[in-house]
Motif scaffolding. Structure first.
Motif, PDB file in Angstrom:
ATOM      1  N   MET A 216      48.489  42.885  44.205  1.00  0.00           N
ATOM      2  CA  MET A 216      49.412  42.654  44.016  1.00  0.00           C
ATOM      3  C   MET A 216      49.800  42.308  42.625  1.00  0.00           C
ATOM      4  SD  MET A 216      51.539  40.605  45.978  1.00  0.00           S
ATOM      5  CE  MET A 216      50.460  39.872  47.603  1.00  0.00           C
ATOM      6  N   PRO A 217      51.268  42.076  42.380  1.00  0.00           N
ATOM      7  CA  PRO A 217      51.661  42.363  41.035  1.00  0.00           C
ATOM      8  C   PRO A 217      51.161  40.988  40.590  1.00  0.00           C
ATOM      9  CG  PRO A 217      53.231  43.363  41.925  1.00  0.00           C
ATOM     10  CD  PRO A 217      52.508  42.804  42.956  1.00  0.00           C
ATOM     11  N   THR A 218      51.288  40.302  39.550  1.00  0.00           N
ATOM     12  CA  THR A 218      50.365  39.159  37.954  1.00  0.00           C
ATOM     13  C   THR A 218      51.838  38.878  38.923  1.00  0.00           C
ATOM     14  OG1 THR A 218      50.421  40.866  36.920  1.00  0.00           O
ATOM     15  CG2 THR A 218      50.434  38.639  36.414  1.00  0.00           C
ATOM     16  N   ARG A 219      52.478  38.300  39.168  1.00  0.00           N
ATOM     17  CA  ARG A 219      53.322  37.588  39.445  1.00  0.00           C
ATOM     18  C   ARG A 219      53.394  36.526  41.098  1.00  0.00           C
ATOM     19  NH1 ARG A 219      58.587  38.757  42.459  1.00  0.00           N
ATOM     20  NH2 ARG A 219      58.476  40.419  42.371  1.00  0.00           N
ATOM     21  N   GLY A 220      52.499  37.756  42.139  1.00  0.00           N
ATOM     22  CA  GLY A 220      52.526  37.458  43.366  1.00  0.00           C
ATOM     23  C   GLY A 220      50.737  37.469  43.596  1.00  0.00           C
ATOM     24  N   ARG A 221      50.613  36.890  42.730  1.00  0.00           N
ATOM     25  CA  ARG A 221      48.398  37.078  43.293  1.00  0.00           C
ATOM     26  C   ARG A 221      48.544  35.393  43.073  1.00  0.00           C
ATOM     27  NH1 ARG A 221      47.071  39.641  38.289  1.00  0.00           N
ATOM     28  NH2 ARG A 221      46.355  38.061  37.265  1.00  0.00           N
ATOM     29  N   THR A 222      48.819  34.593  42.635  1.00  0.00           N
ATOM     30  CA  THR A 222      48.630  33.090  42.600  1.00  0.00           C
ATOM     31  C   THR A 222      48.896  32.644  43.881  1.00  0.00           C
ATOM     32  OG1 THR A 222      49.016  31.997  40.609  1.00  0.00           O
ATOM     33  CG2 THR A 222      48.757  30.435  41.662  1.00  0.00           C
ATOM     34  N   VAL A 223      49.820  32.766  44.345  1.00  0.00           N
ATOM     35  CA  VAL A 223      50.593  32.211  46.042  1.00  0.00           C
ATOM     36  C   VAL A 223      49.300  33.282  47.172  1.00  0.00           C
ATOM     37  CG1 VAL A 223      52.333  32.715  47.349  1.00  0.00           C
ATOM     38  CG2 VAL A 223      52.870  32.234  44.807  1.00  0.00           C
ATOM     39  N   ALA A 224      49.202  34.239  46.684  1.00  0.00           N
ATOM     40  CA  ALA A 224      48.014  35.033  47.860  1.00  0.00           C
ATOM     41  C   ALA A 224      46.726  34.790  48.210  1.00  0.00           C
ATOM     42  CB  ALA A 224      47.996  36.792  46.797  1.00  0.00           C
ATOM     43  N   GLY A 395      48.296  26.608  35.167  1.00  0.00           N
ATOM     44  CA  GLY A 395      47.016  27.580  34.818  1.00  0.00           C
ATOM     45  C   GLY A 395      45.933  27.288  35.722  1.00  0.00           C
ATOM     46  N   ARG A 396      44.795  27.953  36.034  1.00  0.00           N
ATOM     47  CA  ARG A 396      43.550  28.441  36.754  1.00  0.00           C
ATOM     48  C   ARG A 396      42.950  27.706  36.135  1.00  0.00           C
ATOM     49  NH1 ARG A 396      47.350  31.662  38.054  1.00  0.00           N
ATOM     50  NH2 ARG A 396      47.478  33.697  38.224  1.00  0.00           N
ATOM     51  N   LEU A 445      40.094  32.975  43.439  1.00  0.00           N
ATOM     52  CA  LEU A 445      41.185  34.108  42.781  1.00  0.00           C
ATOM     53  C   LEU A 445      40.859  33.897  41.795  1.00  0.00           C
ATOM     54  CD1 LEU A 445      43.638  35.172  42.496  1.00  0.00           C
ATOM     55  CD2 LEU A 445      45.438  33.276  42.125  1.00  0.00           C
ATOM     56  N   PHE A 446      40.478  32.270  40.443  1.00  0.00           N
ATOM     57  CA  PHE A 446      40.304  32.651  39.700  1.00  0.00           C
ATOM     58  C   PHE A 446      38.992  33.764  39.073  1.00  0.00           C
ATOM     59  CE2 PHE A 446      38.854  30.046  35.475  1.00  0.00           C
ATOM     60  CZ  PHE A 446      39.569  30.161  34.724  1.00  0.00           C
ATOM     61  N   THR A 447      38.160  33.757  39.497  1.00  0.00           N
ATOM     62  CA  THR A 447      37.078  34.362  39.606  1.00  0.00           C
ATOM     63  C   THR A 447      37.768  36.673  39.932  1.00  0.00           C
ATOM     64  OG1 THR A 447      35.006  32.933  40.432  1.00  0.00           O
ATOM     65  CG2 THR A 447      34.556  35.974  40.420  1.00  0.00           C
ATOM     66  N   GLY A 448      38.022  36.722  40.445  1.00  0.00           N
ATOM     67  CA  GLY A 448      38.948  37.723  40.475  1.00  0.00           C
ATOM     68  C   GLY A 448      39.386  38.359  40.019  1.00  0.00           C
ATOM     69  N   GLU A 449      40.393  37.222  39.031  1.00  0.00           N
ATOM     70  CA  GLU A 449      41.357  37.961  37.778  1.00  0.00           C
ATOM     71  C   GLU A 449      39.896  38.090  36.487  1.00  0.00           C
ATOM     72  OE1 GLU A 449      45.416  35.861  39.072  1.00  0.00           O
ATOM     73  OE2 GLU A 449      43.810  34.442  37.597  1.00  0.00           O
ATOM     74  N   LEU A 450      39.595  36.685  36.121  1.00  0.00           N
ATOM     75  CA  LEU A 450      38.407  36.649  35.337  1.00  0.00           C
ATOM     76  C   LEU A 450      37.645  37.896  35.181  1.00  0.00           C
ATOM     77  CD1 LEU A 450      36.426  33.052  35.281  1.00  0.00           C
ATOM     78  CD2 LEU A 450      38.630  34.598  33.322  1.00  0.00           C
ATOM     79  N   TYR A 451      36.296  39.174  35.923  1.00  0.00           N
ATOM     80  CA  TYR A 451      35.919  39.931  35.806  1.00  0.00           C
ATOM     81  C   TYR A 451      36.965  41.622  35.432  1.00  0.00           C
ATOM     82  CZ  TYR A 451      31.919  38.048  37.370  1.00  0.00           C
ATOM     83  OH  TYR A 451      30.185  37.555  36.675  1.00  0.00           O
ATOM     84  N   PRO A 452      36.499  42.112  35.084  1.00  0.00           N
ATOM     85  CA  PRO A 452      37.556  43.701  35.289  1.00  0.00           C
ATOM     86  C   PRO A 452      36.851  43.930  36.924  1.00  0.00           C
ATOM     87  CG  PRO A 452      35.664  43.920  33.855  1.00  0.00           C
ATOM     88  CD  PRO A 452      35.916  42.716  34.352  1.00  0.00           C
ATOM     89  N   ARG A 510      46.185  33.315  33.755  1.00  0.00           N
ATOM     90  CA  ARG A 510      47.628  32.893  34.459  1.00  0.00           C
ATOM     91  C   ARG A 510      48.859  33.937  33.148  1.00  0.00           C
ATOM     92  NH1 ARG A 510      52.326  29.605  33.195  1.00  0.00           N
ATOM     93  NH2 ARG A 510      51.921  28.462  31.554  1.00  0.00           N
ATOM     94  N   ASN A 511      49.934  34.319  34.515  1.00  0.00           N
ATOM     95  CA  ASN A 511      50.237  35.657  33.922  1.00  0.00           C
ATOM     96  C   ASN A 511      49.656  36.410  32.939  1.00  0.00           C
ATOM     97  OD1 ASN A 511      52.134  34.366  35.268  1.00  0.00           O
ATOM     98  ND2 ASN A 511      53.104  32.860  33.823  1.00  0.00           N
ATOM     99  N   ALA A 512      48.082  36.447  32.957  1.00  0.00           N
ATOM    100  CA  ALA A 512      47.930  37.607  32.661  1.00  0.00           C
ATOM    101  C   ALA A 512      47.557  39.377  33.124  1.00  0.00           C
ATOM    102  CB  ALA A 512      46.505  37.310  31.685  1.00  0.00           C
ATOM    103  N   PRO A 513      48.040  39.897  32.608  1.00  0.00           N
ATOM    104  CA  PRO A 513      47.249  41.570  33.842  1.00  0.00           C
ATOM    105  C   PRO A 513      45.674  41.554  33.691  1.00  0.00           C
ATOM    106  CG  PRO A 513      47.819  42.280  31.380  1.00  0.00           C
ATOM    107  CD  PRO A 513      48.431  40.439  31.708  1.00  0.00           C
ATOM    108  N   LEU A 514      45.102  41.712  35.302  1.00  0.00           N
ATOM    109  CA  LEU A 514      44.360  42.113  35.264  1.00  0.00           C
ATOM    110  C   LEU A 514      43.659  43.676  34.560  1.00  0.00           C
ATOM    111  CD1 LEU A 514      44.529  42.656  39.023  1.00  0.00           C
ATOM    112  CD2 LEU A 514      43.049  40.690  38.125  1.00  0.00           C
ATOM    113  N   VAL A 515      42.169  42.839  34.144  1.00  0.00           N
ATOM    114  CA  VAL A 515      41.433  43.845  32.728  1.00  0.00           C
ATOM    115  C   VAL A 515      40.830  44.531  33.693  1.00  0.00           C
ATOM    116  CG1 VAL A 515      40.253  43.989  31.257  1.00  0.00           C
ATOM    117  CG2 VAL A 515      41.347  41.904  31.417  1.00  0.00           C
ATOM    118  N   GLU A 516      40.508  46.234  33.114  1.00  0.00           N
ATOM    119  CA  GLU A 516      40.262  47.509  34.408  1.00  0.00           C
ATOM    120  C   GLU A 516      38.580  47.847  33.892  1.00  0.00           C
ATOM    121  OE1 GLU A 516      41.729  48.390  36.716  1.00  0.00           O
ATOM    122  OE2 GLU A 516      44.253  47.983  36.098  1.00  0.00           O
TER     123      GLU A 516
END
Length: 555
Positions: A216-224, A395-396, A445-452, A510-516
């Motif tokens: 999912m692109p960044t703008r759709g992750r919250t809704v998902a 924000g998350r 969702l927050f955890t998935g975005e925090l971890y690379p 919020r609105n930050a790209p996922l870190v790899e």
């Protein structure tokens, strides 16, 4: 360039993302049925001792009178569930007569159950009442232990083998073990298969969320992420409806397990995460998957331009710094990841402890268990609407912290409501449960975005382990009510407040790209600290200039 830029080129939140997310969230809704299934399959009906074998109800034509002569009454005037008179007290059949000091004994000949609501449950089948009542709670604890083991096993496997493989296996395992639970006739077999079912909970929820987030692109992750919460709400409503229609526990168990065989069959079509494939050197397969995405999203020309080199360039810097293997120590080795892990351990444990403490035993409210289940599900809808709005626009971090703090204060406030006001107590508990459910979904969702990406599944698995410890601890905290009725709500409320405070130490995503990679995360944190230091220095210089201006004017 980030991988999310490539997804935007291929249609952003397009047809593929919608269908893919729907196919992954549908099993999650029925997964919620299994989480709360024992509210119905292990319901405890009204019961009392069977009369002595050497006496029969033929001694009187009135079965109610026979019951009064055989079973003593408790303080509320109901038949005592675990004791009977050694000899029938016929004197009690006369009006305004009482017997004192009559000898009683346990239910040597079994129990008589009220089958008007539940024709069969595991409690009736294996007599899990009175001295054996702890076995009922043991069965739920064994299920939660399976969830705990599944979080450890599937969290590690997904980072090494990919997200799709463990997910497909979890669907099959749940279908088979769920059907076996309904088939075999011993309590030991029931516990074993419930343990296996619990393992699949972690395998399905963790891998489903990761696949949704990574495609999912960044703008759709919250809704998902919020749709995952609504799928759980839908599952609770489905459970209430199915349980109301299908009352025998074995058929109910079978009905909520068989659909996972269908999920197993169509899951072979689901593509593996291209992020994971690229980070593990499988770029050709990643390109093939991305081309299929482009076709479904109506971007065929963009898909045809994709090559291994083009796709790899989007995360080239991350690939260069990926470690060949990862262990759980990576969650504590570097400062930024260590801080995230420690805070999330507190948040997941406390959230799960309070959530299951409120949601598992619905019979304690003294109302229709089906009505309470529906209310506990419906209350999540407005709570998650608020969560969706605040996660998108605020924000998350603020969302999760607010819901946890509100739930904690609400649970503690419930201590001061009189026990005879059951409706108010239930409504207040339902609101607290809604807040905890919303924070639970937000923190997924927050955890998935925090971890690379490099350790995302491992991190989510480790956090889920903390949550399962909370689920295991919840029944133990509930038993403290035998010593003081204040202790359980105080424990649930205090831990929820503690979790809300711990969230405040996490970064906003919020609105930050996922870190790899881990290195990219540490680099982002260092840059953030340098930026804060620069802002502080700029503010100090501004204050100094403001302080010097009046002096210059005076001169």
């Amino acid at each position: 360039m980030a991988f999310t830029d490539l997804l935007d080129r291929l249609g952003g939140v397009g047809r593929f993302q919608v269908i893919y997310t729907g196919l992954l969230l549908l099993p999650c809704s029925l997964l919620a049925c299994h989480n709360f299934l024992q509210n119905f399959t292990a319901a405890v009906p009204r019961h009392h001792c069977q009369g002595p074998a050497n006496h029969t109800a033929a001694a009187t034509n009135d079965s109610g009178a026979w019951l009064r002569a055989v079973v003593p009454l408790d303080r509320r005037g109901d038949p005592e569930p675990c004791r009977r008179f050694k000899e029938p007290q016929w004197a009690l059949l006369s009006p305004n007569t009482s017997v004192r000091g009559a000898a009683t004994e346990g239910c040597r000949d079994g129990w008589v159950y009220d089958r008007s609501v539940f024709p069969s449950t595991i409690v009736m089948e294996w007599d899990l009442v009175c001295e054996a009542r702890p076995l009922r709670d043991l069965a739920q604890s064994i299920y939660m232990a399976g969830v705990l083991v599944g979080a450890i096993v599937f969290g590690g496997l997904a980072d090494r083998l990919g997200r799709k493989g463990p997910l497909v296996w979890s669907y099959l395992q749940l279908a088979v073990s769920g059907a076996a639970t309904a088939y075999f006739g011993s309590f030991g077999a029931y516990c074993v298969f419930r343990f296996l079912m619990g393992m699949t909970f972690s395998g399905i929820i963790l891998n489903s969320l990761s696949l949704v987030v990574e495609w999912m692109p960044t703008r759709g992750r919250t809704v998902a992420g919020v749709l995952l919460g609504y799928s759980f709400t839908l599952g609770q409503l489905i459970l209430a409806g199915v349980a109301y229609v299908i009352r025998p526990w074995r058929w109910l168990q079978f009905a909520v397990s068989v659909p996972f065989l269908i999920f197993f069959l169509y899951s072979w079509w689901l593509p593996e995460s291209s992020r994971w494939l690229l980070l593990h050197g499988k770029s050709q397969l990643a390109v093939e998957n991305l081309r299929k995405v482009a076709v479904m999203n109506g971007r065929m020309e963009e898909g045809e331009r994709l090559t291994k080199e083009v796709v790899t360039s989007y995360i080239q810097s991350e690939i260069a710094s990926v470690c060949p293997s990862n262990s759980v120590l990576d969650l504590f080795r570097t400062p930024a990841i260590r801080k995230i892990t420690c805070c999330l351990m507190v948040v997941w444990f406390s959230n799960s402890l309070a959530y299951y403490g409120l949601a598992i035993d619905l019979q304690k409210f003294g109302l229709s268990i089906y009505l309470v289940q529906v209310l506990f599900g419906v209350i999540d809808i407005p709570a998650m609407l608020v969560a969706t709005t605040t996660m998108i626009y605020v924000g998350r971090r603020a969302t999760v912290a607010s819901f946890l703090l509100l739930a904690g204060f609400m649970v503690i406030a419930n201590m001061f409501v009189p026990e005879d006001m059951q409706a108010l107590r239930m409504a207040q508990a339902a609101l607290g449960k809604g807040c905890l459910a919303s924070s639970f979904i937000c923190v997924y969702l927050f955890t998935g975005e925090l971890y690379p990406t490099e350790i995302r599944q491992m991190g989510m698995g480790f956090a889920s382990v903390s949550a399962r410890f909370g689920g295991l601890t919840a029944p133990l905290v509930t038993t403290l009510g035998e010593f003081s009725t204040v202790l359980p709500p105080l424990g649930f409320g205090a831990t929820s407040i503690l979790a809300g405070l711990a969230v405040c130490f996490l970064a906003e995503t919020r609105n930050a790209p996922l870190v790899e990679t881990i290195e990219a995360m540490e680099r982002r944190v260092r840059q953030g600290l340098r930026k804060e230091d620069a802002e502080e220095k700029t503010e100090e210089i501004s204050l100094q200039q403001l302080g010097a201006s009046p002096l210059k004017e005076t001169i």
